[in-house]
Structure formats: C-alpha cells, structure tokens
Motif scaffolding. Sequence first.
Motif, PDB file in Angstrom:
ATOM      1  N   ILE A  65       0.839  -1.208   0.000  1.00 16.05           N
ATOM      2  CA  ILE A  65       0.000   0.000   0.000  1.00 16.05           C
ATOM      3  C   ILE A  65       0.872   1.256   0.000  1.00 16.05           C
ATOM      4  O   ILE A  65       0.584   2.229  -0.690  1.00 16.05           O
ATOM      5  CB  ILE A  65      -0.965  -0.006   1.220  1.00 16.05           C
ATOM      6  CG1 ILE A  65      -1.933  -1.190   1.135  1.00 16.05           C
ATOM      7  CG2 ILE A  65      -1.721   1.299   1.341  1.00 16.05           C
ATOM      8  CD1 ILE A  65      -2.928  -1.156   0.000  1.00 16.05           C
ATOM      9  N   LYS A  66       1.973   1.194   0.728  1.00 21.58           N
ATOM     10  CA  LYS A  66       2.868   2.366   0.791  1.00 21.58           C
ATOM     11  C   LYS A  66       3.420   2.770  -0.580  1.00 21.58           C
ATOM     12  O   LYS A  66       3.754   3.924  -0.810  1.00 21.58           O
ATOM     13  CB  LYS A  66       4.052   2.075   1.732  1.00 21.58           C
ATOM     14  CG  LYS A  66       3.836   2.582   3.139  1.00 21.58           C
ATOM     15  CD  LYS A  66       5.080   2.439   3.977  1.00 21.58           C
ATOM     16  CE  LYS A  66       6.082   3.547   3.669  1.00 21.58           C
ATOM     17  NZ  LYS A  66       7.187   3.547   4.638  1.00 21.58           N
ATOM     18  N   HIS A 126       0.108   8.563  -3.140  1.00 20.79           N
ATOM     19  CA  HIS A 126      -0.382   9.314  -1.973  1.00 20.79           C
ATOM     20  C   HIS A 126      -0.421   8.505  -0.676  1.00 20.79           C
ATOM     21  O   HIS A 126      -0.949   8.966   0.324  1.00 20.79           O
ATOM     22  CB  HIS A 126      -1.788   9.894  -2.207  1.00 20.79           C
ATOM     23  CG  HIS A 126      -1.875  10.818  -3.371  1.00 20.79           C
ATOM     24  ND1 HIS A 126      -1.181  12.001  -3.439  1.00 20.79           N
ATOM     25  CD2 HIS A 126      -2.574  10.740  -4.528  1.00 20.79           C
ATOM     26  CE1 HIS A 126      -1.444  12.613  -4.578  1.00 20.79           C
ATOM     27  NE2 HIS A 126      -2.281  11.864  -5.260  1.00 20.79           N
ATOM     28  N   CYS A 127       0.084   7.268  -0.675  1.00 21.84           N
ATOM     29  CA  CYS A 127      -0.012   6.444   0.539  1.00 21.84           C
ATOM     30  C   CYS A 127       1.325   6.327   1.274  1.00 21.84           C
ATOM     31  O   CYS A 127       1.443   5.556   2.222  1.00 21.84           O
ATOM     32  CB  CYS A 127      -0.515   5.044   0.187  1.00 21.84           C
ATOM     33  SG  CYS A 127      -2.134   5.049  -0.564  1.00 21.84           S
ATOM     34  N   GLU A 128       2.306   7.112   0.836  1.00 17.15           N
ATOM     35  CA  GLU A 128       3.664   6.966   1.356  1.00 17.15           C
ATOM     36  C   GLU A 128       3.757   7.161   2.873  1.00 17.15           C
ATOM     37  O   GLU A 128       4.586   6.558   3.546  1.00 17.15           O
ATOM     38  CB  GLU A 128       4.622   7.966   0.673  1.00 17.15           C
ATOM     39  CG  GLU A 128       4.677   7.880  -0.848  1.00 17.15           C
ATOM     40  CD  GLU A 128       3.524   8.596  -1.539  1.00 17.15           C
ATOM     41  OE1 GLU A 128       2.741   9.288  -0.858  1.00 17.15           O
ATOM     42  OE2 GLU A 128       3.382   8.451  -2.766  1.00 17.15           O
ATOM     43  N   ILE A 144       1.695   6.486   5.289  1.00 14.99           N
ATOM     44  CA  ILE A 144       0.718   5.764   6.109  1.00 14.99           C
ATOM     45  C   ILE A 144       1.280   5.212   7.427  1.00 14.99           C
ATOM     46  O   ILE A 144       0.595   5.190   8.446  1.00 14.99           O
ATOM     47  CB  ILE A 144       0.029   4.665   5.282  1.00 14.99           C
ATOM     48  CG1 ILE A 144      -1.208   4.174   6.002  1.00 14.99           C
ATOM     49  CG2 ILE A 144       0.954   3.532   4.939  1.00 14.99           C
ATOM     50  CD1 ILE A 144      -2.153   3.431   5.124  1.00 14.99           C
ATOM     51  N   ILE A 177      -6.640   2.060   8.907  1.00 13.28           N
ATOM     52  CA  ILE A 177      -5.208   2.371   8.855  1.00 13.28           C
ATOM     53  C   ILE A 177      -4.444   1.356   9.722  1.00 13.28           C
ATOM     54  O   ILE A 177      -3.385   0.851   9.337  1.00 13.28           O
ATOM     55  CB  ILE A 177      -4.920   3.811   9.362  1.00 13.28           C
ATOM     56  CG1 ILE A 177      -5.783   4.836   8.617  1.00 13.28           C
ATOM     57  CG2 ILE A 177      -3.429   4.138   9.273  1.00 13.28           C
ATOM     58  CD1 ILE A 177      -5.326   5.241   7.259  1.00 13.28           C
ATOM     59  N   GLN A 211      -8.572  13.982   6.162  1.00 13.96           N
ATOM     60  CA  GLN A 211      -7.278  14.289   5.547  1.00 13.96           C
ATOM     61  C   GLN A 211      -6.716  15.641   5.980  1.00 13.96           C
ATOM     62  O   GLN A 211      -5.537  15.759   6.281  1.00 13.96           O
ATOM     63  CB  GLN A 211      -7.426  14.238   4.020  1.00 13.96           C
ATOM     64  CG  GLN A 211      -6.116  14.396   3.282  1.00 13.96           C
ATOM     65  CD  GLN A 211      -6.159  13.768   1.900  1.00 13.96           C
ATOM     66  OE1 GLN A 211      -6.783  12.735   1.708  1.00 13.96           O
ATOM     67  NE2 GLN A 211      -5.505  14.375   0.947  1.00 13.96           N
ATOM     68  N   ILE A 242      -1.351  12.168   7.038  1.00 14.80           N
ATOM     69  CA  ILE A 242      -1.625  11.044   6.150  1.00 14.80           C
ATOM     70  C   ILE A 242      -2.785  11.430   5.233  1.00 14.80           C
ATOM     71  O   ILE A 242      -3.770  12.002   5.693  1.00 14.80           O
ATOM     72  CB  ILE A 242      -1.981   9.780   6.965  1.00 14.80           C
ATOM     73  CG1 ILE A 242      -0.771   9.385   7.813  1.00 14.80           C
ATOM     74  CG2 ILE A 242      -2.392   8.628   6.058  1.00 14.80           C
ATOM     75  CD1 ILE A 242      -1.093   8.368   8.883  1.00 14.80           C
ATOM     76  N   ASP A 279      -7.120   9.651   0.159  1.00 19.97           N
ATOM     77  CA  ASP A 279      -6.396   9.015  -0.945  1.00 19.97           C
ATOM     78  C   ASP A 279      -6.054   7.558  -0.637  1.00 19.97           C
ATOM     79  O   ASP A 279      -5.999   6.728  -1.545  1.00 19.97           O
ATOM     80  CB  ASP A 279      -5.125   9.812  -1.274  1.00 19.97           C
ATOM     81  CG  ASP A 279      -5.464  11.176  -1.868  1.00 19.97           C
ATOM     82  OD1 ASP A 279      -6.355  11.227  -2.733  1.00 19.97           O
ATOM     83  OD2 ASP A 279      -4.852  12.178  -1.473  1.00 19.97           O
ATOM     84  N   VAL A 280      -5.831   7.261   0.638  1.00 20.89           N
ATOM     85  CA  VAL A 280      -5.614   5.865   1.029  1.00 20.89           C
ATOM     86  C   VAL A 280      -6.888   5.058   0.745  1.00 20.89           C
ATOM     87  O   VAL A 280      -6.846   3.933   0.239  1.00 20.89           O
ATOM     88  CB  VAL A 280      -5.222   5.751   2.522  1.00 20.89           C
ATOM     89  CG1 VAL A 280      -5.213   4.295   2.976  1.00 20.89           C
ATOM     90  CG2 VAL A 280      -3.856   6.390   2.774  1.00 20.89           C
ATOM     91  N   ALA A 332      -7.031   4.274  -2.802  1.00 22.70           N
ATOM     92  CA  ALA A 332      -6.085   3.200  -3.134  1.00 22.70           C
ATOM     93  C   ALA A 332      -6.677   1.843  -2.758  1.00 22.70           C
ATOM     94  O   ALA A 332      -6.565   0.870  -3.508  1.00 22.70           O
ATOM     95  CB  ALA A 332      -4.761   3.428  -2.409  1.00 22.70           C
TER      96      ALA A 332
END
Lengths: 295, 193
Positions: B21-22, B26-28, B30, B57, B84, B91, B95-96, B99
């Motif tokens: 996921i990372k 946009h999930c970097e 998390i 999360i 957000q 985080i 966007d997570v 994803a």
Amino acid sequence: MKDYAYFPGCSLKENSKHYEESILPVFKAIGHPLEELEDWNCCGATAYFSVDNDMAAAVCGRNLSLAEKQGKDILAPCAGCYLTLKKSNLFLQSGAPEAKKILGDLKRSGCEYQGRSVVKHPLEVLVREIGLDVIRKKVVRKLTGLKVACYYGCQVVRPYTDFDDPDHPTSLDALMEALGAEPVDYSAKTRCCGGLLTGTIENVGLRLNHLLLKEAKRKGADVIVTVCPLCLFNLELFQDKIIKTYKEDVRIPILFFSQLMGLALGLSRDDLGFSRSTIPLDAFWAKIRNGGQNV
Amino acid sequence: MDIQRKVKYEHELDPGFLAKIKRLSHCEEIDRCIQCGTCSSSCPMSVYMDHPPRQIIGFIKNGYREEALSSFTVWLCSSCYTCQVRCPAKIKITDVMYALKREAIENKIYPHRFSIPLLDKEMTKLIARDGRNSEMRLILRLYLKSFKPFNLLKMTPLGLKLMKTGRMSLKRNRIKGRKQLRALVKAIKENGK
C-alpha cells in the motif's frame, strides 16, 4: 486578471443548467466574460480515482493541455470538477516519476502538457481576485434582509485550503453580505451531503441531507445557497423524501450562489434559471420584493 | 452461542501488505499513523461503518489485508477530505481510501452487485469511450447492472421533476476528439503494464 476558460463539466450541462445560466451572465456583468473550454472532456470525478489512478490524471491532463494551448487558466464552478482537475494538475506538476510517465503518454497522443495551467473556482476568483469592493459597487438591487445559509460542502474547501479555511470558510458569507443579504450562522456549512450516496445507499444519503436542511431551518434561513451541483441536487431533489421519512417540515429553497449574485447585480430574474427550481420560490420572491420583510 | 476467535495469529496476516500500500500513489506516509482517532471522530460516515478509518489504517499497518479490503468503509467514504485535512500525521487518508478501492476492485473483493464500485466502473467506461458522461444513460446502466429494475420506478418522481424543469436529457454526450482520447487510453494502458 488572467483570462479563464470556463469548464462546465457534465452537471452544468444537464441537471444544474441554472448554475451555468447564472454564472456566465454574472461574470459578464462584472466585466470578465467567460468562454467555454473547446472540446473539454469529463473530469472523471471521484470515479476514476477509485478505478484507475493513471487514467484519472490523464483525462484531466487533456483538459489542462487544451487550456494551456489557449494560454488560459481553468475556471470550474462544479466543486467536483474543481477538485479533480486541481488534484490531477498538482500531481502532473509534481515531477514524480509516475507523473512524468503520464505527461509522456499525453504528449504521444497529441495532448502535450507543460504544467502551466492553473485551476480555480469562481468563488475564489470573485472574492480573492476581483474583490468584494468591486462587486459591492456593481450591486444595484440589495438583497436586504434575505437570510442565507451559505453551504460550502466539501470539495471546494478541502483538501486544498489556499483560498479559505477547511472547517470555517467565510468567503461565501462575505460575498452574500456584499450583496446585502444576511448570512446566518450555519454550523453545518462544511458538513458532507454524502455525494452520490443518495443514489447508492439512500438511507445514509437522506440522513446526511436531513441534518443539513434541519440546521438551516433552525437558524431561520430563507434559502440555502451552494457552490456545488451535487450538493444542490441532493438538498433539493431529495427534500420531499426527507420530509416524508423524518416527518419534519424542512422545506427550503436551494439555489446557486450565482443566482443570488445575478439578482443583486440587477440582471433579470428570468435570465438566471430560477424557473428550474423544483421547490416553490413564492416566499423567497416575497422577501426579495419586500426588502427582507415578511408579507 | 458460537464463540469464535476474533483475533488473527501472526502467521495468518499478510506481512507485505503495508509495503504494498505504501508504494501506491499518496499512501507513502501511512506508517506515521499514531492511532489518535481524529479521522474516525471527524468522519461523517463513521456511524455507518463496520470499521472506522482509524481501524482501517491500523489494519494496513499490521497486515490485516482481508479485513481492510473487504470492509464497507472504503465504499462509504464520500471523499469529503475532513479526515485528511485534520490528520496530525499528515496522512492522506481519503487518498488511502481510493487506493484501497482500487485494490478491492482489482482483486474483486466487494459485495456482489454492490452499486458503488459498479457506478465508478460504468462512469469511467463512458468517459473513456465518449469523453463525456451522460447522466441519464449512466443511471440506467447502473440500475440494470446493480438493482432490480423495479427500483428505477421509485426514482420516477425525481425524474419527472427534472424533466419538467428541463434538467434531464437522454441524449448521448460526446467530444469531438474521441480519436485522441482513444490514443491516450491506449498509451496509458500500454505504459501501465
């Protein structure tokens, strides 16, 4: 002021025609006539982000490229289009390897984009660029005493917060005040209407919109004004169902902010799309005629 | 009463899920989550969710792949971005959620005939083909594919209101540059492989 290409998106051509019918004359009246972006395509809204991230940026990239070729920035009245185009634009301008890849694909298919376009919302341009002083001078019919609940919804103020506060925005309230209207303290101003949930999980959508209508009534508003076609759609067209479901009279007209602005600028009410309201506007017109006094 | 174990043992988890996921857009950030719960308390949909955003999360961080992808939460997220903008760890939670929606669609993990992913897919199909959305056509396709057509009848009063005020049309909207759009779709597809 820079020239703007008007990006209608699908809503302003169909269910929210009265947004287009009021925003174009308003910009003309304040001396900045808008031209539609030639052969624009749909922004993809929330759907493309949920299905294919690369395509989400690519379909927006085509629009950004069209505007760039005309040397114009994009003006998107629909909150969904505004956010989607802006988000994709920032991504394409970011220099990330994935973004560069998509820019390459855009170029190969004849939509080269160099990252120079900017995306703005009309509210931002009116309040922050043209300015309330200019607008105040153009007001010929003050909306005195009209109590307005200013509903911002989500995507115009979040997640990008460059022209207003994400929790307590004030630009629309200030604009309504400049027109002579009286904004009420609408605490639900940025609470979500649920977007497409009215169509997909109806009971959830109805509940969210019930809260929004109820709060506007509680604060004594005569009308709710919105900046987003989907917010207007939910609040207006599900009102009957909400009243029936919750057995509570939350009847209130829902209009676009540009319709009220057009009235204040002296444009004819017949040219601002008021006839498209499915909610009776008799009480609203009575208030306008009587300078805010109830008949 | 049938009492079952509610917690998974470590060997039942997916240790690579967080890393996967990372890597998505946009999930970097998390794994910076401190589990404070600001997202869950801000979310207007929390009361309808099986697992509020904080738990989602947490699932991702700890390798609960099935739980994260099969939760209704991601589909209830209406992209209001409240979580957000409030997240103290910055985080990009909305966007997570996007994803996770893509992951769930790709792996076909969502309720059969569930309308939200269907709507997303049908709308993107229309856009890729015509360049524009045609509201009525989209709604008709959605009802045919997800609900019983009977439900469409319930929408008749709303449709009539729109028709009376000239806000609905059956016409198919299309852009002129469809050839260019097709080239773009093809380029993205080829490049994605």
